[in-house]
Design a protein around this motif. Structure first.
Motif, PDB file in Angstrom:
ATOM      1  N   VAL A  67      25.791   4.971  -2.666  1.00  0.00           N
ATOM      2  CA  VAL A  67      25.604   6.287  -3.288  1.00  0.00           C
ATOM      3  C   VAL A  67      26.136   6.281  -4.717  1.00  0.00           C
ATOM      4  N   LEU A  68      27.342   5.761  -4.923  1.00  0.00           N
ATOM      5  CA  LEU A  68      27.933   5.767  -6.263  1.00  0.00           C
ATOM      6  C   LEU A  68      27.149   4.894  -7.235  1.00  0.00           C
ATOM      7  N   ILE A  69      26.677   3.745  -6.764  1.00  0.00           N
ATOM      8  CA  ILE A  69      25.887   2.871  -7.638  1.00  0.00           C
ATOM      9  C   ILE A  69      24.577   3.550  -8.026  1.00  0.00           C
ATOM     10  N   LEU A  70      23.900   4.138  -7.046  1.00  0.00           N
ATOM     11  CA  LEU A  70      22.629   4.804  -7.340  1.00  0.00           C
ATOM     12  C   LEU A  70      22.841   6.012  -8.253  1.00  0.00           C
ATOM     13  N   ARG A  71      23.887   6.784  -7.996  1.00  0.00           N
ATOM     14  CA  ARG A  71      24.132   8.002  -8.779  1.00  0.00           C
ATOM     15  C   ARG A  71      24.620   7.705 -10.192  1.00  0.00           C
ATOM     16  N   PHE A  72      25.590   6.804 -10.332  1.00  0.00           N
ATOM     17  CA  PHE A  72      26.257   6.657 -11.618  1.00  0.00           C
ATOM     18  C   PHE A  72      25.861   5.415 -12.401  1.00  0.00           C
ATOM     19  N   TYR A  73      25.436   4.350 -11.746  1.00  0.00           N
ATOM     20  CA  TYR A  73      24.989   3.175 -12.484  1.00  0.00           C
ATOM     21  C   TYR A  73      23.517   3.307 -12.859  1.00  0.00           C
ATOM     22  N   PHE A  74      22.710   3.755 -11.886  1.00  0.00           N
ATOM     23  CA  PHE A  74      21.290   3.908 -12.155  1.00  0.00           C
ATOM     24  C   PHE A  74      20.907   5.328 -12.540  1.00  0.00           C
ATOM     25  N   ASP A  75      21.847   6.243 -12.512  1.00  0.00           N
ATOM     26  CA  ASP A  75      21.656   7.618 -12.964  1.00  0.00           C
ATOM     27  C   ASP A  75      20.563   8.357 -12.188  1.00  0.00           C
ATOM     28  N   TYR A  76      20.477   8.083 -10.883  1.00  0.00           N
ATOM     29  CA  TYR A  76      19.566   8.838 -10.043  1.00  0.00           C
ATOM     30  C   TYR A  76      20.190  10.193  -9.715  1.00  0.00           C
ATOM     31  N   SER A  77      19.374  11.183  -9.541  1.00  0.00           N
ATOM     32  CA  SER A  77      19.866  12.497  -9.136  1.00  0.00           C
ATOM     33  C   SER A  77      20.277  12.446  -7.665  1.00  0.00           C
ATOM     34  N   ALA A  78      20.945  13.497  -7.209  1.00  0.00           N
ATOM     35  CA  ALA A  78      21.330  13.573  -5.790  1.00  0.00           C
ATOM     36  C   ALA A  78      20.076  13.550  -4.912  1.00  0.00           C
ATOM     37  N   GLU A  79      19.026  14.240  -5.360  1.00  0.00           N
ATOM     38  CA  GLU A  79      17.790  14.284  -4.585  1.00  0.00           C
ATOM     39  C   GLU A  79      17.123  12.907  -4.515  1.00  0.00           C
ATOM     40  N   GLN A  80      17.079  12.196  -5.645  1.00  0.00           N
ATOM     41  CA  GLN A  80      16.474  10.869  -5.663  1.00  0.00           C
ATOM     42  C   GLN A  80      17.280   9.893  -4.795  1.00  0.00           C
ATOM     43  N   ALA A 125      19.155  10.687  -2.252  1.00  0.00           N
ATOM     44  CA  ALA A 125      18.912  11.052  -0.852  1.00  0.00           C
ATOM     45  C   ALA A 125      17.580  10.477  -0.371  1.00  0.00           C
ATOM     46  N   GLU A 126      16.583  10.522  -1.230  1.00  0.00           N
ATOM     47  CA  GLU A 126      15.269   9.978  -0.869  1.00  0.00           C
ATOM     48  C   GLU A 126      15.351   8.465  -0.663  1.00  0.00           C
ATOM     49  N   ILE A 127      16.048   7.774  -1.551  1.00  0.00           N
ATOM     50  CA  ILE A 127      16.167   6.320  -1.448  1.00  0.00           C
ATOM     51  C   ILE A 127      16.892   5.922  -0.170  1.00  0.00           C
ATOM     52  N   ARG A 171       0.839  -1.201   0.000  1.00  0.00           N
ATOM     53  CA  ARG A 171       0.000   0.000   0.000  1.00  0.00           C
ATOM     54  C   ARG A 171       0.878   1.257   0.000  1.00  0.00           C
ATOM     55  N   ASP A 172       1.943   1.257   0.793  1.00  0.00           N
ATOM     56  CA  ASP A 172       2.866   2.399   0.835  1.00  0.00           C
ATOM     57  C   ASP A 172       3.631   2.538  -0.480  1.00  0.00           C
ATOM     58  N   VAL A 173       4.086   1.404  -1.029  1.00  0.00           N
ATOM     59  CA  VAL A 173       4.838   1.434  -2.292  1.00  0.00           C
ATOM     60  C   VAL A 173       3.959   1.978  -3.399  1.00  0.00           C
ATOM     61  N   ARG A 174       2.768   1.455  -3.506  1.00  0.00           N
ATOM     62  CA  ARG A 174       1.851   1.875  -4.577  1.00  0.00           C
ATOM     63  C   ARG A 174       1.474   3.340  -4.443  1.00  0.00           C
ATOM     64  N   GLY A 175       1.376   3.843  -3.231  1.00  0.00           N
ATOM     65  CA  GLY A 175       0.982   5.222  -3.003  1.00  0.00           C
ATOM     66  C   GLY A 175       2.129   6.215  -3.050  1.00  0.00           C
ATOM     67  N   ALA A 176       3.352   5.730  -3.206  1.00  0.00           N
ATOM     68  CA  ALA A 176       4.525   6.625  -3.225  1.00  0.00           C
ATOM     69  C   ALA A 176       4.547   7.448  -4.508  1.00  0.00           C
ATOM     70  N   ASP A 177       5.166   8.622  -4.427  1.00  0.00           N
ATOM     71  CA  ASP A 177       5.317   9.469  -5.618  1.00  0.00           C
ATOM     72  C   ASP A 177       6.132   8.764  -6.692  1.00  0.00           C
ATOM     73  N   ASN A 178       7.149   8.020  -6.281  1.00  0.00           N
ATOM     74  CA  ASN A 178       8.008   7.295  -7.198  1.00  0.00           C
ATOM     75  C   ASN A 178       8.162   5.867  -6.676  1.00  0.00           C
ATOM     76  N   PRO A 179       7.252   4.964  -7.059  1.00  0.00           N
ATOM     77  CA  PRO A 179       7.292   3.594  -6.531  1.00  0.00           C
ATOM     78  C   PRO A 179       8.608   2.865  -6.828  1.00  0.00           C
ATOM     79  N   GLU A 180       9.194   3.137  -7.982  1.00  0.00           N
ATOM     80  CA  GLU A 180      10.459   2.483  -8.322  1.00  0.00           C
ATOM     81  C   GLU A 180      11.570   2.905  -7.359  1.00  0.00           C
ATOM     82  N   ALA A 181      11.648   4.184  -7.065  1.00  0.00           N
ATOM     83  CA  ALA A 181      12.650   4.679  -6.109  1.00  0.00           C
ATOM     84  C   ALA A 181      12.367   4.133  -4.717  1.00  0.00           C
ATOM     85  N   TYR A 182      11.098   4.010  -4.358  1.00  0.00           N
ATOM     86  CA  TYR A 182      10.721   3.457  -3.058  1.00  0.00           C
ATOM     87  C   TYR A 182      11.202   2.017  -2.951  1.00  0.00           C
ATOM     88  N   ALA A 183      10.999   1.234  -4.009  1.00  0.00           N
ATOM     89  CA  ALA A 183      11.447  -0.160  -4.019  1.00  0.00           C
ATOM     90  C   ALA A 183      12.972  -0.232  -3.970  1.00  0.00           C
TER      91      ALA A 183
END
Length: 151
Positions: A106-119, A121-123, A38-50
């Motif tokens: 942090v490096l994997i999320l930022r450079f392998y998955f190309d998430y922004s610094a904000e994304q 931080a949220e993850i 329920r929380d995952v589905r209701g998140a603004d970005n379910p993929e980032a939540y997962a």
């Protein structure tokens, strides 16, 4: 979930450097996602939540010494295809292993998955400033370690 399974598995492998452990981490993360659907589905970005759940599972599993199994570094009598880019992957994996778990995440999320610094931080549920400082320190450590490996 089926559409994201391989991506989660690759992400988990990059963090833990072992395919069997990566499969275990993904299994644990899927169970947590199911429990909190329920929380995952209701998140603004379910993929980032997962992804946050998977990353936090890895970080918490690293704190449990009784769960750490180490596989052999090299399997005996296994031929290596010289045309394969395995050397590049092995050296990158060795460099990533030298980092602490948060810097590696942090490096994997930022450079392998190309998430922004904000994304990122949220993850990881940290501040953007923490992501930026961990990124800078992690990249510096990679540079130092790479130079040490080369010379």
């Amino acid at each position: 979930m089926a559409q994201r399974m391989e991506r989660w598995r690759r992400s988990a492998y990059l963090m833990c450097q072992d395919w069997h452990t990566a499969d275990d981490l993904v299994s644990i993360a899927i169970a947590k996602i199911y429990r909190h659907w329920r929380d995952v589905r209701g998140a603004d970005n379910p993929e980032a939540y997962a992804q946050r759940i998977l990353t936090r599972v890895w970080l918490s599993e690293r704190r449990r010494p009784w769960r750490r199994e180490r596989s052999a570094e090299h399997l005996p009598d296994q031929p290596v295809d010289p045309g394969h880019r395995i050397t590049d992957r092995d050296s990158l994996a060795a460099l990533l292993r030298e980092l602490g778990p948060r810097q590696r995440a942090v490096l994997i999320l930022r450079f392998y998955f190309d998430y922004s610094a904000e994304q990122t931080a949220e993850i990881l549920q940290v501040t953007v400033g923490t992501v930026k400082s961990q990124t800078a320190r992690g990249l510096q450590a990679l540079r130092v370690n790479e130079q040490a490996l080369r010379g």
